[in-house]
Every structure is written in C-alpha cells, then in structure tokens.
Design an enzyme around this catalytic site. Structure first.
Site, PDB file in Angstrom:
ATOM      1  N   HIS A   1      -4.066  -7.263 -17.881  1.00 42.79           N
ATOM      2  CA  HIS A   1      -4.400  -6.072 -17.097  1.00 42.79           C
ATOM      3  C   HIS A   1      -3.311  -5.004 -17.180  1.00 42.79           C
ATOM      4  O   HIS A   1      -3.280  -4.064 -16.389  1.00 42.79           O
ATOM      5  CB  HIS A   1      -4.633  -6.462 -15.634  1.00 42.79           C
ATOM      6  CG  HIS A   1      -5.607  -5.564 -14.928  1.00 42.79           C
ATOM      7  ND1 HIS A   1      -6.958  -5.613 -15.146  1.00 42.79           N
ATOM      8  CD2 HIS A   1      -5.418  -4.584 -14.016  1.00 42.79           C
ATOM      9  CE1 HIS A   1      -7.566  -4.718 -14.381  1.00 42.79           C
ATOM     10  NE2 HIS A   1      -6.653  -4.081 -13.685  1.00 42.79           N
TER      11      HIS A   1
ATOM     12  N   ASP B   1      -5.189  -5.267  -4.708  1.00 48.57           N
ATOM     13  CA  ASP B   1      -6.587  -4.888  -4.467  1.00 48.57           C
ATOM     14  C   ASP B   1      -7.543  -5.657  -5.375  1.00 48.57           C
ATOM     15  O   ASP B   1      -8.682  -5.922  -4.997  1.00 48.57           O
ATOM     16  CB  ASP B   1      -6.779  -3.390  -4.697  1.00 48.57           C
ATOM     17  CG  ASP B   1      -6.198  -2.555  -3.567  1.00 48.57           C
ATOM     18  OD1 ASP B   1      -6.037  -3.096  -2.460  1.00 48.57           O
ATOM     19  OD2 ASP B   1      -5.902  -1.369  -3.790  1.00 48.57           O
TER      20      ASP B   1
ATOM     21  N   GLU C   1      -4.766   1.397   4.061  1.00 49.01           N
ATOM     22  CA  GLU C   1      -4.767   2.099   2.782  1.00 49.01           C
ATOM     23  C   GLU C   1      -5.434   3.457   2.984  1.00 49.01           C
ATOM     24  O   GLU C   1      -5.697   3.888   4.106  1.00 49.01           O
ATOM     25  CB  GLU C   1      -5.487   1.307   1.685  1.00 49.01           C
ATOM     26  CG  GLU C   1      -4.662   0.198   1.076  1.00 49.01           C
ATOM     27  CD  GLU C   1      -5.162  -0.245  -0.300  1.00 49.01           C
ATOM     28  OE1 GLU C   1      -5.939   0.507  -0.945  1.00 49.01           O
ATOM     29  OE2 GLU C   1      -4.782  -1.356  -0.733  1.00 49.01           O
TER      30      GLU C   1
END
Length: 535
Positions: free
Chosen positions: A93, A162, A278
């Site tokens: 990633h 997340d 957030e």
C-alpha cells in the site's frame, strides 16, 4: 532437498534473465523454509504498489516460512562480496515505491501460510493473551485479521488506521494513525515488544527495557533499521457498537476550535469524551455525496451552495462514541452532553449506529465499490502532511480556498488534530514542534476520464504547488509517509533527529541494504564492516 532444488532453479533463472551478480552459492546456502521465486507474475506484483507512480523490478521474491528465512536472506546480503538489497513488502500500500527494489530481493511479508513464523509452534492466527491484554502477531499480518482474532476474546487494539488491509510491520514502520490517535496516540505508541531482523541479519527482541535503541529506531523508522517479524500489541476491551456522527461547518476557525476542544478531553473518563475525532474538507458537491461520504443519504444530498459561507468550502466533523449493551441506555445522554458546546450547522447532523467491526472496516466497503467500477487500481498521487496548529488558518486560505478551491476532486481530503504528547519522541517518527498538530491528507485518485483536473499530471503539479505554498509561507509541515529524493530534503525532514537517525542506520544497517526504495541512503557493497557514506 526440494527447497534447495527450487533455489537452484530460481538462481539459474536469475543469472540468465537479469544477470544476477550475487555469487549463487551465497543464496544456495540460505536453506530457507519458504520459497525464493522468480515467477514473472510475482516479480511484476512486487514491482508495483498502490500508488502506481513508480515501478522497480526486483531480482527475486522471497515468501518466508519463518523469521529465520528473513534473517538468512539479509545475512547473505550483508556478508556478500557482490551485494544486493532487501525490501520488505506488506500489502503493497505504499505510494512512491518505498517497498520496491531493483537491485535485490523483495520479501512478501503478507502472503502465504503462517506456519511457525513466530517461533511459537504451529500458529494458525495471532495469539491473544487475555490476562496480559496483548496480542502476538507476525509482522506481515493484516490489521483486519488482528481485529478478527482479538474480537473473539472481546478485545481489540487501541489505535487504528482508517484502512485495515495494511500490514502490522508496515504501519509500525510509519506511525499508524486514525481518529483514535488524539486519545491513544499512534499505533507506534501502543507496542510492547518487537522481533526485528537487522541489516546484519540478526534477529533481536527489543522493547522499552531490552535493546531499547533498536526498539525506538524501528518504530516510525521507515524500514531503515530492520524488518519487523513479530509485534506484541496492546489491547483493550472491545465495544460492541458505535454511534457514528457527522456534522457540517461553514466557518473554518469554528470547525478547528471544536476539533481542538474535543481532543483536549483525552484525559477525561470514557463517558466524557468521544472515542474518535476526524474530519474532512469539502471543496465540491460531488465529494460530500460520493463513495467516501456515502454516510450521507443519497435521498437527501447535501448542497454546498445552500449552506456554505464565503469561499464555497464546507468542513465535516466526524466523531464516534463506543458502547455496548451495558452502556446503551446512557449513549444518547453522553453524546448530547458532548455535542452541547459545539457550534456546527444545526440542520447538518447525520447519525447512524453500527457494529464496531463494521465501523473500523468502513473504508474496505468503499474499496469494494471502487473495484467494481474499475476505479481502485489507478494512480494515487496522495499527499499527507502534518501541519502545526498555529498555521492551519493560513493553509485553509492558501490551499482549501485557494489552490483547491472550486475544483472537482477525486478523493477525500482528511483533516484532524492530534496531541503531540501522545507521540513518543524517542521513536524515529517526526512531527511539528507544537503541542497540537493536524493531519491534512489529500487522498486523491488520478482518473483517465477526460477531466483535466483529475489527471495524474494535474494532481501531481497541484501537490507541488501545495508544498511550494507551504515553503514560501514558512509553514513548517512534515510529510507523513514521506517522499523525498535528495539527502538535503531528508535531513530537513528529520531536523534535529537526523544525526540520531544516521547513527542508528550505521549501527543496525551499516551496509545500507534495507528499504532502499525510501531513497534515504544508497547501499554500499564495498565492505561489510567499513565506514560508509549516506550517499
């Protein structure tokens, strides 16, 4: 015998196809339990990452069967007279090729069967200690699998990212942040112990008490000092459900004042603080009603023009309160009390309740939607910045309302504050020099759809404009998941930590073989013990 034949075949292929300069006997002596592969598909997979911005083809890919396999490979590289580099790859990633190498071997940490990789006997999944409230996991384990295993015991890690389809070793090498970080700190602040393969091929156990220099170096160390093969992670009782709330603001200073107030409550009892804080910036109507913001009802789409103030920008505060059956009766009262002092737009409250695991895994659901539309495997020119609290108003004027203003965007722009006190300054991670700083994350995708403002070239140039604006305005940002190409830039990034960072590199990876895709150090194949230069 079978393993040795496979290695022989693989090395012969390497000599023929890519001109391997390593003495074949060096790899043949590895005796690994896993598999060294030159399969074109596996090599191609290891050549790319989520960013799709760069490509680097390794000589081979190792699927380790144990931490010993990794140590044997790194040791072979360390003592080799010819030399080769080693990069550990989790779920791939990275954005800018940080886990790639074109002059060595990529270790696929997250694939294959676990076997006895932790050295704890047959291991089918992460091992949970209910009594000690921790879990032992392989460095390549994905966080989603850690969560599933710990929930079986009513426990869960304290701090998250997340997106859960990331490897443990990968996030611990960077920081690991989400909306819980204001309260629990990043993931690197919630680790008790690590097993690490250093750049010398040694397997060392490290913690606050044992090999502490290595422990702090590796956490947030961008893979420069060793490869994490085992982590002991702190756990807490897991809630059953989550009250998930979003509210909108048209005034930036009001928005940030409320965010900062909520994270200042971190020392309060559980009932008197939110569990997650957030937010995100909305610069066009498409974003608030798109996949990332599907929380809002498509039957009642939000129109920026109807509620936005000057500048045509909205700000969304995203907060959660965890609860279970025993506390469900108090949830409404607790949420109401916490929201009483906030100054959001009254008509903009959106609320839903869902299972804890569904909330934590929310981004994966968005991934599935994007994959179905062919919009996941596209270039991702992401830019993640840590910004000092004192300069956020300037960033709003110059970036949100300036550079990004009125442009169609192809991904979320996250913004939320964190408390510096929750970050261990002994780690390798760097943050701005203020007690409160913000993550500003432009998580955009480049789309080949004819829209100039969504093209890779346009978004990349826009990122450069943002960084140039910060530099010209004297906003001392720090990149999270940093990407630089010169030594001067890296020295500036680490600031006062550079000398320590360099010293640790020379101690734990003196030939500079590990994680060369970060472009911090160039490998030295001149001597296994001699003094080397960073460039």
């Amino acid at each position: 015998m079978t393993t040795k034949l496979l290695l022989t075949f693989a090395i012969c292929r390497l000599i023929v196809t890519v001109g391997l300069t390593v003495d074949p006997s060096e790899l043949l002596l590895l005796g690994v339990d896993g598999q060294l592969s030159v399969d074109p598909f596996e090599v191609e997979t290891a050549s790319l990452d989520f960013g799709l911005l760069t490509r680097a083809e390794p000589m081979a890919v190792l699927h380790p069967g144990s931490a010993d396999d990794i140590a044997r490979l790194v040791r072979a590289a360390y003592i080799s007279s010819h030399g080769f580099t080693v990069s550990a790859r989790g779920h791939g990633h990275s954005i800018n090729g940080q886990a790639q190498t074109s002059n060595g071997v990529v270790i696929e940490m997250s694939g294959g069967s676990r076997g006895s990789r932790l050295g704890l006997g047959k291991l089918d999944k992460p091992q949970v200690s209910v009594k000690e409230k921790h879990v032992e996991v392989w460095g390549g384990e994905l966080w989603i699998d850690v969560l599933r295993s710990t929930l079986e015991h009513g426990l869960a890690p304290k701090s998250w990212t997340d997106y859960l389809y990331l490897s443990v070793g990968g996030t611990l090498s960077n920081g690991g942040i989400s909306g819980q970080a204001f309260n629990h700190g990043p993931q690197i602040s919630n680790v008790y112990e690590l097993d690490v393969v250093t750049g010398k091929g040694e397997i060392l156990t490290c913690s606050e008490e044992k090999n502490s220099e290595l422990f702090h170096a590796v956490l947030g160390g961008l893979g420069q000092f060793g490869i994490i093969t085992r982590a002991r992670i702190a756990l807490e009782p897991a809630p059953q459900r989550v009250r998930w709330i979003r509210v909108l603001y048209s005034n930036f200073s009001t928005f940030t004042r409320d965010q900062e107030h909520l994270i200042s409550l971190h020392g309060n009892p559980i009932s008197r603080k939110f569990d997650y804080v957030e937010g995100f910036v909305i610069v066009d109507e498409g974003l608030i009603n798109n996949w990332r913001s599907s929380f809002f009802s498509p039957r009642n789409p939000v129109k920026i023009s109807s509620i936005a103030g000057n500048g045509g920008v909205l700000y969304c505060l995203e907060i959660t309160k965890n609860y279970d059956e025993s506390t469900a009766g108090n949830i409404d009262q607790e949420v109401e009390a916490l929201m009483k002092g906030l100054n959001f737009i009254p008509s903009s409250v959106f609320t839903t309740d869902l299972p804890y695991i569904d909330f934590l895994d929310r981004v994966h659901q968005a991934e599935l939607k994007l994959r179905a539309k062919g919009l996941w495997e596209v270039p991702h020119p992401w830019l993640n910045l840590f910004v000092p609290k004192s300069r956020m108003a300037d960033l709003d004027r110059g970036v949100f309302k300036g550079i990004l203003g009125n442009n169609k965007t192809s991904g979320p722009i996250l913004i939320y504050p964190m408390n510096k006190s929750k970050w261990d300054q002994r780690s390798s991670a760097v943050t701005p020099d203020e007690d409160v700083f913000y993550l500003v994350a432009l998580l955009r995708s480049a789309l080949d759809n004819g829209e100039e403002t969504q093209s890779l070239e346009y978004l990349t140039n826009q990122n450069h404009k943002i960084l140039r604006f910060c530099d010209d305005a004297g906003i001392k940002v720090k990149q999270y998941l940093p990407h630089y190409t010169t030594q001067e830039e890296w020295m500036d990034h680490f600031g006062d930590k550079w000398d320590q960072f360099y010293r640790r590199k020379m101690e734990f990876d003196p030939r500079q073989l590990l994680a060369t895709g970060q472009r911090i150090f160039n490998p030295s194949f001149t001597s296994s013990t001699g003094t080397v230069s960073p460039w």
